[in-house]
Design a protein around this motif. Structure first.
Motif, short mmCIF file in Angstrom:
data_model
loop_
_atom_site.label_atom_id
_atom_site.label_comp_id
_atom_site.label_asym_id
_atom_site.label_seq_id
_atom_site.Cartn_x
_atom_site.Cartn_y
_atom_site.Cartn_z
N TYR A 108 0.82 -1.21 0.00
CA TYR A 108 0.00 0.00 0.00
C TYR A 108 0.86 1.26 0.00
N ILE A 109 0.22 2.36 -0.39
CA ILE A 109 0.81 3.69 -0.32
C ILE A 109 -0.19 4.60 0.37
N LEU B 100 -1.77 -2.94 -6.64
CA LEU B 100 -2.11 -4.10 -7.45
C LEU B 100 -1.04 -5.15 -7.28
N THR B 101 -1.43 -6.39 -7.05
CA THR B 101 -0.50 -7.49 -6.85
C THR B 101 0.46 -7.60 -8.03
N GLY B 102 1.75 -7.68 -7.71
CA GLY B 102 2.77 -7.81 -8.73
C GLY B 102 3.28 -6.49 -9.28
N HIS B 103 2.72 -5.38 -8.85
CA HIS B 103 3.17 -4.07 -9.33
C HIS B 103 4.29 -3.56 -8.42
N ASP B 104 5.38 -3.11 -9.01
CA ASP B 104 6.57 -2.68 -8.27
C ASP B 104 6.47 -1.21 -7.90
N ILE C 78 -1.12 8.13 -8.89
CA ILE C 78 -1.53 6.73 -8.93
C ILE C 78 -2.88 6.62 -9.63
N LYS C 79 -3.15 5.44 -10.14
CA LYS C 79 -4.46 5.17 -10.74
C LYS C 79 -5.00 3.92 -10.07
N ASN D 267 -6.37 -1.84 -6.22
CA ASN D 267 -5.83 -2.11 -7.56
C ASN D 267 -5.05 -0.91 -8.11
N CYS D 268 -4.28 -0.26 -7.25
CA CYS D 268 -3.55 0.95 -7.64
C CYS D 268 -2.23 0.61 -8.32
#
Length: 128
Positions: free
Chosen positions: A78-79, A90-94, A106-107, A124-125
């Motif tokens: 999270y942010i 979102l899972t897998g997003h660096d 962010i989106k 899902n960001c």
């Protein structure tokens, strides 16, 4: 007569099974690939919710939104932006390149406004 009822029952059962598989096997929504409905700052979106939560719910909830602000706390999952916007990554997003204090955009999909903490929750960001 009994044969007609049997045919109707079989057709209804087949329709029910077909509907079940259609509903439970359709692909999940991917907000990261959708076009954002709004481009707004973290302060503005929270202000909208504070001023008129009902109207803001109608406008933002379950919509994909691009939000700009200052990253305050960053983890792999999270942010937190401007201490008022909580974005689940979102899972897998660096997000390893983001540092506290960075101005980011962010989106993601707006889930809700938390009255108690007065913060907007998104999921899902992805970082743009």
């Amino acid at each position: 007569m009994k044969k007609g009822i049997l045919v109707i029952v079989v057709l209804v059962l087949l329709g029910g099974v077909g509907a079940y598989f259609y509903v439970f096997n359709k692909p999940h929504r991917d907000p990261s690939s959708e076009t954002a409905s709004y481009q707004i700052s973290a302060e503005e979106i929270v202000s909208d919710f504070r001023n008129n939560q009902e109207a803001a719910n109608e406008k933002y909830v379950d919509k994909v939104v691009e939000v700009s602000g200052t990253a305050m706390e960053i983890t792999d999952s999270y942010i937190i932006m401007d201490n008022i916007l909580n974005c689940t990554i979102l899972t897998g997003h660096d997000v390893s390149g983001i540092q506290a204090g960075d101005e980011i955009t962010i989106k993601g999909r707006v889930i809700a406004f938390d009255d108690l903490l007065e913060e907007v929750k998104m999921d899902n960001c992805i970082k743009l």
